[in-house]
Design an enzyme around this catalytic site. Structure first.
Site, PDB file in Angstrom:
ATOM      1  N   GLY A 170       3.551  12.176   1.741  1.00 41.71           N
ATOM      2  CA  GLY A 170       3.513  11.348   3.117  1.00 41.71           C
ATOM      3  C   GLY A 170       5.210  10.966   3.267  1.00 41.71           C
ATOM      4  N   GLY A 171       5.400  10.227   4.002  1.00 45.05           N
ATOM      5  CA  GLY A 171       6.742   9.772   4.493  1.00 45.05           C
ATOM      6  C   GLY A 171       6.856   9.630   5.980  1.00 45.05           C
ATOM      7  CB  ALA A 172       6.712   7.660   8.469  1.00 39.97           C
ATOM      8  CD  GLN A 241       1.077   8.355   0.143  1.00 36.77           C
ATOM      9  OE1 GLN A 241       2.318   9.171   0.258  1.00 36.77           O
ATOM     10  NE2 GLN A 241       1.348   7.032   0.242  1.00 36.77           N
ATOM     11  CB  SER A 242       0.850   8.223   3.816  1.00 35.27           C
ATOM     12  OG  SER A 242       1.335   7.581   4.846  1.00 35.27           O
ATOM     13  CB  ALA A 243       2.546  11.310   7.233  1.00 33.24           C
ATOM     14  CG  ASP A 343      -2.687   1.143   3.591  1.00 31.26           C
ATOM     15  OD1 ASP A 343      -1.675   0.741   4.447  1.00 31.26           O
ATOM     16  OD2 ASP A 343      -2.762   2.220   3.394  1.00 31.26           O
ATOM     17  CG  HIS A 375       0.550   2.771   2.818  1.00 35.74           C
ATOM     18  ND1 HIS A 375      -0.658   3.402   3.473  1.00 35.74           N
ATOM     19  CD2 HIS A 375       1.763   3.901   2.943  1.00 35.74           C
ATOM     20  CE1 HIS A 375       0.057   4.640   3.791  1.00 35.74           C
ATOM     21  NE2 HIS A 375       1.385   4.916   3.471  1.00 35.74           N
TER      22      HIS A 375
END
Length: 434
Positions: A170-172, A241-243, A343, A375
């Site tokens: 991830g990492g936006a 994960q995430s993005a 989250d 998160h």
């Protein structure tokens, strides 16, 4: 003909990111298979000898060779770290020109700095292993675009074919990087699971279509080449994960759609045993205002996602309503969605509604919510805490579900080492900007 000692010395000295153009010295077919994999070649079945260039003299004494190897390895590590730092720094300054420097971003930057400093004892230990562990193969080339690299985390034993996890960090969509998966990779490797952490172009170096293309190409590379490193091509799991969960889901659904239409493909959805989505968002329409209120401004988000007109294309949850895509969903592997109930970066409703959409088209899906988890709890604080980790245990139990020997070993595995004191973890949780 090389002696076994000479062959081992040459193997230890070879650059990890060598290219086909550098190949000159003859090595054995077994070694050529590994070299071809590192060079990004798919022609692993060839029994023809491969040539590889070796710097310096072809024969040296054992002690001298070891010193030269250590010097060359250290030099490569320093050069690699410098190149990566230069790249990330340049992209950071370019990103700042897009974001501007406002009060909200300054406060988030300060919070991120404090968060990183509090977790630094663990980060330093992970970084040391990342750069110096013989079980880590860094920056394997999988494509011809910038940042088309992946890191491999290999178990210490090589008895039998290992299951594989392809992990998209991830990492936006802005600060994603393959090394962010190093803690997960090292811990899964301890359970005899190979992990491939795929890097991809971030904004502003690329937009969402570039990210999905990169991820799909990285998945293809692993599917077609991982057997060269002892990975079982019939036991490959995709995780994000995430993005990264959003990007991996887009790549998986796009691949299923292409496959159902009979289009030319480089890897098959059936090669993926299961998809693990951790703290992901799968409906851009529901996220744009939420991210804007948290500091990822609408104008930036629209630039990343190529405008609001592309929201449907890159929203897996929405795409499932298309009859053609919905039909292709029957080809999807089992899907497991993990999310923390506390989250606030991406609310757990994002996984709930995606699970509902998948069930509506007949896909096999399971949703697991972790009470009170944020998160970063699931991905950073809990693994750094050591000991028992619910998410980790859930993932490993799925991967080893059909392997009784592996399950027996898991039951006897020692508790994982604590990397950060509890006080620092609690303080980091309070100041986390995520």
């Amino acid at each position: 003909m090389h002696t076994p000692l000479e062959t081992q010395q040459a193997e230890r000295c070879r650059p990890m990111t060598s290219t086909v153009s550098e190949i000159e010295e003859v090595i054995t077919p077994e070694a050529s298979e590994r070299t071809a994999f590192l060079n990004g070649s798919n022609g692993l079945s060839s029994s023809e000898p491969v040539r590889r260039r070796v710097s310096g003299k072809s024969q040296v004494d054992g002690g001298g060779s070891r010193r030269i190897c250590r010097q060359q390895s250290f030099g490569r590590d320093i050069g690699h770290a410098a190149a990566e730092t230069y790249l990330i720094t340049g992209l950071s300054f370019k990103l700042l020109r897009y974001l501007g420097v406002g009060y909200r971003w300054i406060m988030k930057l300060l919070a991120l700095t404090c968060y990183a400093m509090l977790l630094m004892p663990g980060f330093l230990q992970v970084a040391y292993m990342y750069f110096f562990s013989p079980q880590v193969r860094r920056s394997v080339v999988y494509g011809d675009q910038p940042r088309n690299r992946l890191d491999l985390y290999l178990p210490s034993n090589n008895d039998g074919m290992k299951p594989v996890v392809v992990f998209v960090t991830g990492g936006a969509w802005i600060i994603g990087y393959k090394a962010w998966g190093s803690l997960l990779g090292m811990q899964l490797a301890e359970r005899d699971i190979i992990v491939a952490c795929v890097d991809y172009r971030n904004f502003p170096q690329g937009t969402i279509s570039d990210m999905v293309t990169d991820a799909s190409q990285g998945i293809s590379f692993v599917c077609n080449n991982i057997s060269a490193f002892g990975g079982d091509p019939n036991r490959i799991y995709l995780m994000g994960q995430s993005a990264g969960a959003h990007i991996a889901a887009c790549a998986l659904l796009e691949q299923a759609t292409k496959e159902s239409k009979g289009e030319s493909i480089a890897w098959r959805v059936s090669q993926i045993k299961a998809y693990f989505g951790l703290s992901g968002g799968y409906n851009l329409y529901n996220l744009v205002d939420h991210f804007h209120n948290r500091g990822l401004y609408r104008s930036i988000f629209l630039s990343i996602m190529e405008g609001e007109e592309s929201f449907e294309k890159f929203s897996p949850e929405v795409r499932l309503k298309d009859p053609i895509v919905g039909k292709a969903a029957s080809m999807l592997p089992p899907i497991m969605l993990f999310h923390g109930s506390s989250d606030y970066s991406i609310p757990c409703d994002a996984s709930k509604t995606f699970a509902d959409a998948l069930q509506a088209v007949g896909a096999k899906v399971e949703l697991i919510l972790y009470s009170g988890k944020t998160h970063t709890d699931l991905f950073l604080q809990d693994p750094l805490r050591g000991g028992k980790d619910e998410l980790f245990d859930d993932i490993v139990s799925v991967i080893h579900a059909e392997d009784d020997d592996a399950l027996a070993k898991d039951s006897l595995a020692p508790p994982r080492k604590r990397l950060v004191p509890e006080l620092l973890l609690k303080l980091a949780r309070e100041v986390s900007p995520f």
